[in-house]
Design a protein around this motif. Sequence first.
Motif, PDB file in Angstrom:
ATOM      1  N   LEU A  53      -0.737  -6.021   3.034  1.00  0.00           N
ATOM      2  CA  LEU A  53      -0.291  -6.489   1.422  1.00  0.00           C
ATOM      3  C   LEU A  53      -1.315  -6.212   0.625  1.00  0.00           C
ATOM      4  O   LEU A  53      -0.848  -5.385  -0.659  1.00  0.00           O
ATOM      5  N   GLU A  54      -2.627  -6.610   0.845  1.00  0.00           N
ATOM      6  CA  GLU A  54      -3.544  -6.137  -0.231  1.00  0.00           C
ATOM      7  C   GLU A  54      -3.654  -4.700  -0.359  1.00  0.00           C
ATOM      8  O   GLU A  54      -3.881  -4.232  -1.903  1.00  0.00           O
ATOM      9  N   ARG A  94      -1.266  -2.486  -0.196  1.00  0.00           N
ATOM     10  CA  ARG A  94      -0.153  -1.963  -0.755  1.00  0.00           C
ATOM     11  C   ARG A  94      -0.202  -2.579  -2.396  1.00  0.00           C
ATOM     12  O   ARG A  94       0.355  -1.928  -3.435  1.00  0.00           O
ATOM     13  N   ARG A  95      -0.781  -3.718  -2.650  1.00  0.00           N
ATOM     14  CA  ARG A  95      -0.822  -4.138  -4.133  1.00  0.00           C
ATOM     15  C   ARG A  95      -1.859  -3.500  -4.768  1.00  0.00           C
ATOM     16  O   ARG A  95      -1.747  -3.225  -5.808  1.00  0.00           O
ATOM     17  N   GLY A 149       4.653 -13.829   2.478  1.00  0.00           N
ATOM     18  CA  GLY A 149       3.904 -12.378   2.440  1.00  0.00           C
ATOM     19  C   GLY A 149       4.782 -11.690   1.494  1.00  0.00           C
ATOM     20  O   GLY A 149       4.194 -10.438   1.081  1.00  0.00           O
ATOM     21  N   ASP A 150       5.919 -11.877   1.250  1.00  0.00           N
ATOM     22  CA  ASP A 150       6.850 -11.063   0.299  1.00  0.00           C
ATOM     23  C   ASP A 150       7.280 -11.988  -0.763  1.00  0.00           C
ATOM     24  O   ASP A 150       7.636 -13.046  -0.775  1.00  0.00           O
ATOM     25  N   ASP A 187       3.246  -5.918  -6.937  1.00  0.00           N
ATOM     26  CA  ASP A 187       2.880  -5.221  -5.963  1.00  0.00           C
ATOM     27  C   ASP A 187       2.705  -3.812  -6.413  1.00  0.00           C
ATOM     28  O   ASP A 187       1.758  -3.449  -7.212  1.00  0.00           O
ATOM     29  N   GLU A 188       3.147  -2.775  -5.662  1.00  0.00           N
ATOM     30  CA  GLU A 188       2.879  -1.714  -5.785  1.00  0.00           C
ATOM     31  C   GLU A 188       2.779  -0.679  -7.074  1.00  0.00           C
ATOM     32  O   GLU A 188       2.267   0.374  -7.342  1.00  0.00           O
TER      33      GLU A 188
END
Length: 359
Positions: free
Chosen positions: A41-42, A44-45, A163-164, A201-202
């Motif tokens: 996730l990190e 992606r962010r 996580g979402d 996020d992204e």
Amino acid sequence: MNNNATSQQPTVDVHAHVLIPALQHTVAENDPEGFAALQALEVRRNGRESMANSGLMIKERWPQLTALDRRLTDMDAQRVDVQLVSPSPSHFYYFAGEDLALTLAKQANRAVREFVDAAPDRLNGLGLVPLQHPHLMIEALDHAVLECGLLGVEIGSFAATSGDADRSTVELSDPRLDPFWNRAEELGAIVFLHPFGCSLDERLDRFYLANTVSQPAENAVALSHLIFSGVLDRYPNLKVLAAHGGGYLPTTIGRSDRAWKVRPEAQRCAEPPSSYLRRIFFDSLVHSGPELRALVDATGPGQVLLGSDYPFDMGSDNPVGEVHTAGLAEADAAEVLGGNAAALGITAAAAALIARPTA
């Protein structure tokens, strides 16, 4: 020690971090899948370029994040007498299940206490609570304040437990947090609001927007949840301290006041949103003299405290100098540098007199 500090008040930095490597080991051993998902996730962010540069930054600043002697040397160079130390927000681990989450919070609380005890005349500390599990937050808060003698706890701007960010999200307006706010008010505990991660996020995965835009945006969103939901009406003596000058909110509060005036769904707080800025505390880390003056104008000089974000690269290497050169009135600058911290009871651990209610 800062020999130039006034005899009345020490200079206090309320925004400084410590890295606790043992926490990462605990997470990786007990929930390797969750930890791997967080790392993905990190990426992606933040994007791979920012992740690589951040890794180099952490490696370079590892002694400052972990070694007491280096920290004290830097504090002397910065003319800071006392640091209020909080865990790196990378240690929130809001994906953790109940048992692991409580273990991590208590491990962090003990680690901060141990770090503070190595220099109690220069440091004090904040612990952690599991925001993703509201029913466990009081136990962790009591552990931090009553058992470990810390001045309060650090929390993120939201907790996306899966996580979402689109699922199982705990916002600061969540009614399940009311018992926590009530207990924090009872204890006189500081709740330090420090974002980590952003639900965009992204969209922010290049140009380091995941920090430069997300941090002030997340501060603004989280504070707006607190204000508009009436949390500060129900708990008027709550001590909320917002990192990064509160982000975008304090100096763009007029739009919030307009919404409160014309929109029924925005009228769940008793007063215009701008009035609550004088109930919230903010650090001085805005990276601009004019912005610091605007923050003090918006909140009042009694609400802003010195903050450096030591030792990260997006912090300030000269926080005291930046306050002195911001063009504040001399009395206001003195309040920012130490007077407001003293009024909140933020002192070195050796000097702190902490009231510990038993109820």
